[in-house]
Design a protein around this motif. Structure first.
Motif, PDB file in Angstrom:
ATOM      1  N   LYS A 196       0.784  -1.170  -0.147  1.00 50.64           N
ATOM      2  CA  LYS A 196      -0.050  -0.021   0.090  1.00 50.64           C
ATOM      3  C   LYS A 196       0.707   1.223  -0.087  1.00 50.64           C
ATOM      4  N   VAL A 197       1.972   1.123   0.742  1.00 50.82           N
ATOM      5  CA  VAL A 197       2.837   2.527   0.645  1.00 50.82           C
ATOM      6  C   VAL A 197       3.319   2.631  -0.873  1.00 50.82           C
ATOM      7  N   VAL A 198       3.901   1.634  -1.509  1.00 53.81           N
ATOM      8  CA  VAL A 198       4.355   1.611  -2.695  1.00 53.81           C
ATOM      9  C   VAL A 198       3.350   2.108  -3.555  1.00 53.81           C
ATOM     10  N   THR A 199       2.125   1.611  -3.514  1.00 49.82           N
ATOM     11  CA  THR A 199       1.024   2.174  -4.477  1.00 49.82           C
ATOM     12  C   THR A 199       0.728   3.564  -4.234  1.00 49.82           C
ATOM     13  N   TYR A 200       0.657   3.913  -2.932  1.00 46.09           N
ATOM     14  CA  TYR A 200       0.607   5.458  -2.682  1.00 46.09           C
ATOM     15  C   TYR A 200       1.844   6.231  -3.173  1.00 46.09           C
ATOM     16  N   ALA A 201       2.983   5.755  -3.145  1.00 45.80           N
ATOM     17  CA  ALA A 201       4.219   6.405  -3.663  1.00 45.80           C
ATOM     18  C   ALA A 201       4.147   6.625  -5.124  1.00 45.80           C
ATOM     19  N   ILE A 202       3.363   5.513  -5.916  1.00 40.97           N
ATOM     20  CA  ILE A 202       3.512   5.649  -7.169  1.00 40.97           C
ATOM     21  C   ILE A 202       2.171   6.808  -7.673  1.00 40.97           C
ATOM     22  N   ASP A 203       1.154   6.729  -6.995  1.00 39.51           N
ATOM     23  CA  ASP A 203       0.035   7.538  -7.342  1.00 39.51           C
ATOM     24  C   ASP A 203       0.348   9.158  -6.780  1.00 39.51           C
ATOM     25  N   ASN A 204       1.205   9.279  -6.023  1.00 39.49           N
ATOM     26  CA  ASN A 204       1.539  10.698  -5.488  1.00 39.49           C
ATOM     27  C   ASN A 204       2.841  11.166  -6.102  1.00 39.49           C
TER      28      ASN A 204
END
Length: 249
Positions: A196-204
């Motif tokens: 979830k952190v990686v997904t958040y990092a990619i999205d933002n």
């Protein structure tokens, strides 16, 4: 032992000498080898005969034992020692101190080459390293570092990368995020948190510092809130950050 040191008896086969001494031919073979090794270590009077007497079907004849027990490869090595030494020297990589690091026909050399390729992702490099270190046997990080001429830290980071959830490794392979940017996700407790952190990092489009700050926020969450990241599939990092703000007030 005395028969093996006798000029005539030493020419006979292990089986024949064993019959005379009432022991097994394996014992004679072992003693013969020990005498040969002793002869090489010091100037003894025993010399391994290359011709042995053999008696079969009532006939005594001489047998050449030079290559007994040697594979064709070993025979080639023994017969071409100078050439083999020359080839080995040509195919050797040395460090600045002149010490041998790794030979070119060694799998470790091939791995060292692969780890320096720009066309391979960090995930692919991590996979190759893990396969080499934990394939047939376990190699320590320190040994791998010495063989590859790379830092222990870099080797450790690649092994950690290999342990990332599949979803994260696919994102790195696709070039959606750099392995260095998310290096600190190892501080998180579960694969769900990491993903979830990686997904958040990619999205933002977060950089490494921002990813580190996000991880710090997660680590400071109360256990009851942090647990939601792992247990609730729809619970996002944004939700966690909002609760963190409320918790901090």
């Amino acid at each position: 032992m005395m028969l093996l040191q006798d000029e005539e008896w030493s020419k006979w086969s292990n089986v024949k000498i064993a019959e005379q001494c009432c022991v097994s031919d394996m014992t004679v073979g072992r003693l013969r080898k020990e005498l040969e090794e002793t002869h090489h270590q010091q100037s003894g009077r025993y010399e391994q005969p290359q011709q042995r007497k053999v008696k079969r079907n009532g006939t005594i004849y001489t047998q050449d034992t030079t290559n007994i027990g040697k594979t064709p490869f070993k025979q080639f090595i023994d017969n071409n020692k100078d050439k083999v030494r020359e080839l080995a020297e040509e195919n050797t990589v040395r460090n600045d101190s002149g010490e041998i690091v790794i030979t070119k026909d060694d799998d470790w050399y091939m791995l060292s080459e692969n780890l320096q390729r720009s066309d391979l992702t960090e995930v692919e490099k991590a996979e190759k390293l893990h396969e080499m270190m934990f394939g047939d046997r376990t190699i320590t990080v320190r040994v791998a570092s010495e063989k590859l001429g790379l830092s222990i830290g870099y080797i450790s980071d690649l092994l950690k990368l290999h342990g990332y959830p599949t979803e994260i490794k696919e994102e790195i392979k696709e070039g959606n995020i750099g392995a260095d940017t998310i290096r600190s996700i190892n501080k998180l407790d579960t694969p769900e948190e990491q993903t979830k952190v990686v997904t958040y990092a990619i999205d933002n489009d977060l950089n490494r510092k921002q990813v580190d700050q996000t991880i710090t926020i997660i680590q400071e969450l109360p256990p009851s809130i942090r647990k939601k990241i792992t247990d609730e599939s729809e619970y996002t990092i944004e939700d966690a950050k909002e609760e963190y703000i409320l918790f901090s007030k």
